[in-house]
Motif scaffolding. Structure first.
Motif, short mmCIF file in Angstrom:
data_model
loop_
_atom_site.label_atom_id
_atom_site.label_comp_id
_atom_site.label_asym_id
_atom_site.label_seq_id
_atom_site.Cartn_x
_atom_site.Cartn_y
_atom_site.Cartn_z
N ARG A 1 41.23 21.73 -46.39
CA ARG A 1 40.73 21.61 -47.76
C ARG A 1 39.30 22.12 -47.88
O ARG A 1 38.94 22.73 -48.89
CB ARG A 1 40.85 20.17 -48.24
CG ARG A 1 42.29 19.76 -48.54
CD ARG A 1 42.36 18.32 -49.05
NE ARG A 1 41.41 18.09 -50.12
CZ ARG A 1 41.58 18.44 -51.39
NH1 ARG A 1 42.69 19.06 -51.76
NH2 ARG A 1 40.64 18.18 -52.29
N ALA B 1 45.02 25.65 -50.26
CA ALA B 1 45.85 24.76 -51.09
C ALA B 1 46.81 24.00 -50.19
O ALA B 1 47.58 24.59 -49.44
CB ALA B 1 46.63 25.58 -52.11
N ARG C 1 45.58 13.90 -56.42
CA ARG C 1 45.56 15.29 -56.89
C ARG C 1 46.47 16.16 -56.02
O ARG C 1 47.18 17.03 -56.54
CB ARG C 1 44.13 15.83 -56.89
CG ARG C 1 43.99 17.24 -57.44
CD ARG C 1 42.53 17.58 -57.70
NE ARG C 1 42.03 16.89 -58.87
CZ ARG C 1 42.08 17.37 -60.12
NH1 ARG C 1 42.63 18.54 -60.34
NH2 ARG C 1 41.60 16.69 -61.13
N MET C 2 46.46 15.95 -54.73
CA MET C 2 47.37 16.70 -53.85
C MET C 2 48.83 16.45 -54.21
O MET C 2 49.66 17.35 -54.14
CB MET C 2 47.13 16.31 -52.39
CG MET C 2 45.81 16.78 -51.81
SD MET C 2 45.51 16.09 -50.16
CE MET C 2 46.80 16.92 -49.21
N GLY D 1 47.83 19.51 -57.03
CA GLY D 1 47.78 20.30 -55.81
C GLY D 1 49.14 20.83 -55.41
O GLY D 1 49.28 21.98 -54.98
#
Length: 440
Positions: free
Chosen positions: A295, A300, A343-344, A348
Motif C-alpha cells: 500500500r 491497489a 476501504r480495502m 479498494g
C-alpha cells in the motif's frame, strides 16, 4: 422503474472525504440518485433504517465458488498437497449440477455476510452452471473458467489442450460478459504458472487485450510453488508474467505472499492489482503478505476469502479483522487501521476490479449495491461516540447484516434471503457432495 427510499440510516459513504451522516438515500432502478439528511420524495418502497448503519456492499476480489462443496474436506494441509491430494480430485469429479449448487451455496453465504461483488475463479468444466447461479441469485460477479494445460500430477479430467482451453474461455466470455444489466463480467483465469504452458499464457494475454477484460490468477502464494516456477521457467512468478507481457493494470494476482523487491516494483510500475487473502494464507500456512508495504507503494490491494476448503468461511468480516490484526505485531498498532481496512473491503476492491466508477462507495450516480448492519447487539455496544469504522471492522460480524441490495434490487431483507431458497440449496448441496464422493 422502481424506487427505494432508505430513511434515517447512519451512512458510511466511503467517498473521497469519508463522509459520515445520518440521513436518507434514494435509489431509482439500479442507481443511487440522492443522499441527504432528509429526502421527502415518494418511493415505491420505504425502508426505515433508524439505528442501522448503511454502507457499500463488500467487494471480494478472490473467490472459488466451485469449491464451496468441499468445505471441511481439506483441513490442515499446505497448498501443493492440498491441491494434489484433495482439491483437484474433487474438482475433477464435478458435474453441471454440483457446480451449480456449489455456487449457490457460496453465494448464499456471501450475501448473508454482506458481500455484493466477487471475482470468482471456477474449475475447468461446467462454468456455465456457475454463471447461471450468479445470474439467478442477483450477486455481482466477474468470473471465469480455470485454465490448466500443463502439469504431471493433475487428474486427467482437468488436463486441457491449449486451444480447447482458450476457445472454451472465449465461448463463455461471449455468452456471459455484460449480461444481467452488466452485473456479470468475464475474466480469463489461468490457475497459476505451474498449471499453464507459455503458449496458453500468451494466448490469454492476447485475448484479454482483444476483449478488454481482466486476467485473474494466483502468484507467489507458497514457497514451494515459487521454487517450481523458477525451476521450470527460469525466473520468479511475477518476473515471468512480466516477461510474457501479462503484467498490466488488467492483471489481478491473488495472494502475493512471497514477493521479492523486483516483483513488487513490477507490480507497482505496471499497475498490477493484488488480492490479499489472510484467512486462506494462514490456514494453508502460506505466510503473511506484506500489505502495508504494498500500500505504501500505491499498489491497489483488495480482500478475498478464497475458497471454502482453504478458509472454511467466505465471511468478509473475518477477512477484515485478520487483515487489521496480523500486521500489528511486526508493523505496529497503527499499521492497518479500521478505516483503511474497510476501504480495502469496499472501494479498494472496486478499484482492483476496475469498477470504482460503478461501486464501492455511496454516491449519486453509482450502482445501488448497499448493505444495512443492525448493530443493536451486546457485542457492538456501547455505541456512544464510538468510531463507526471500529464498530464495523473490530466488533461486527456477519450475523449483523440485516439487508442487502445489489443493482438496486433487494436480495436480502430483514435477514431473509429473497433470491435463494435456503432449504433447497442446503439439501441439494449435501446431495451433490455425496454423489461426488460416491456415497449416494
Amino acid at each position: 422503474m422502481t424506487s427505494i427510499l432508505i430513511k434515517h440510516a447512519q451512512i458510511v459513504t466511503m467517498d473521497d472525504n469519508d463522509t459520515l451522516l445520518t440521513g436518507d438515500v434514494l435509489v431509482h432502478s439500479d442507481r443511487i440518485v440522492a443522499i441527504a439528511e432528509r429526502i421527502d420524495e415518494t418511493a415505491d418502497q420505504v425502508i426505515d433504517a433508524a439505528g442501522k448503519l448503511l454502507l457499500p456492499g463488500f467487494v471480494q476480489t478472490h473467490i472459488h465458488l466451485c469449491q464451496t462443496l468441499f468445505r471441511g474436506r481439506a483441513d490442515d494441509m499446505e497448498l501443493l498437497d492440498w491441491l494434489k491430494e484433495r482439491i483437484w480430485p474433487l474438482e475433477a469429479a464435478h458435474d453441471e449440477e454440483s457446480v451449480y449448487y456449489s455456487a449457490l451455496l457460496g453465494i448464499g453465504e456471501l450475501i448473508r455476510s454482506g458481500t455484493t461483488t466477487i471475482l470468482d475463479m471456477e474449475t475447468v468444466h461446467h462454468t456455465a452452471s456457475a454463471f447461471r447461479a450468479i445470474e439467478e441469485s442477483g450477486i455481482r460477479a466477474i468470473a471465469g473458467k480455470v485454465m490448466m494445460d500443463h502439469g504431471t500430477e493433475v487428474p486427467a479430467r482437468l488436463q486441457e489442450r491449449t486451444e480447447q482451453s482458450l476457445q472454451e474461455s472465449v465461448d463463455l466470455l461471449e455468452a456471459w460478459h455484460g449480461k444481467a444489466n452488466g452485473r456479470i463480467g468475464y475474466a480469463f483465469s489461468p490457475r497459476f504458472v505451474i498449471s499453464c504452458t507459455e503458449e496458453l499464457l500468451l494466448g490469454v494475454r492476447d485475448l484479454s487485450r482483444q476483449y478488454r477484460v481482466k486476467v485473474h490468477t494466483h502468484a507467489a502464494e507458497n514457497r514451494g510453488e515459487i521454487a517450481l516456477v523458477e525451476r521450470e521457467r527460469g525466473m520468479r512468478n511475477v518476473v515471468y508474467l512480466d516477461h510474457l507481457g501479462l503484467a498490466s493494470p488488467d492483471l489481478i494476482l491473488a495472494h502475493c505472499v512471497w514477493l521479492d523487491e523486483t516483483e513488487k516494483e513490477i507490480i507497482r510500475t505496471r499497475g498490477v492489482k493484488v488480492t490479499h487473502c489472510p484467512g486462506s494464507n494462514l490456514k494453508l500456512a502460506s505466510g503473511i503478505a506484506e500489505v502495508p508495504d504494498l500500500r505504501e507503494r500505491q499498489i491497489a490491494v483488495g480482500l478475498g476469502a478464497d475458497g471454502a476448503p482453504c478458509n472454511n468461511t467466505l465471511d468478509m468480516f473475518q477477512e477484515m479483522r485478520l487483515t487489521a490484526l496480523i500486521q500489528k505485531p511486526e508493523q505496529g498498532p497503527t499499521a492497518m487501521d479500521a478505516r483503511t481496512v474497510l476501504r480495502m473491503a469496499t472501494r479498494g476492491g472496486a478499484e482492483v476490479l476496475g469498477l470504482q466508477e460503478q461501486i464501492g462507495s455511496i454516491e449519486p450516480g453509482k450502482k445501488a449495491d448497499l448493505i444495512l448492519l443492525d448493530l443493536e447487539e451486546f457485542h457492538s455496544y456501547p455505541a456512544y461516540d464510538v468510531d463507526p469504522y471500529s464498530r464495523i471492522v473490530y466488533s461486527a460480524g456477519r450475523s449483523d447484516v440485516d439487508t442487502v441490495m445489489i443493482d438496486g434490487r433487494l436480495v436480502m431483507q430483514g435477514k431473509r434471503l429473497l433470491t435463494l431458497d435456503k432449504t433447497s440449496v442446503l439439501r441439494e448441496a449435501d446431495r451433490s457432495i455425496r454423489r461426488l464422493l460416491g456415497k449416494g
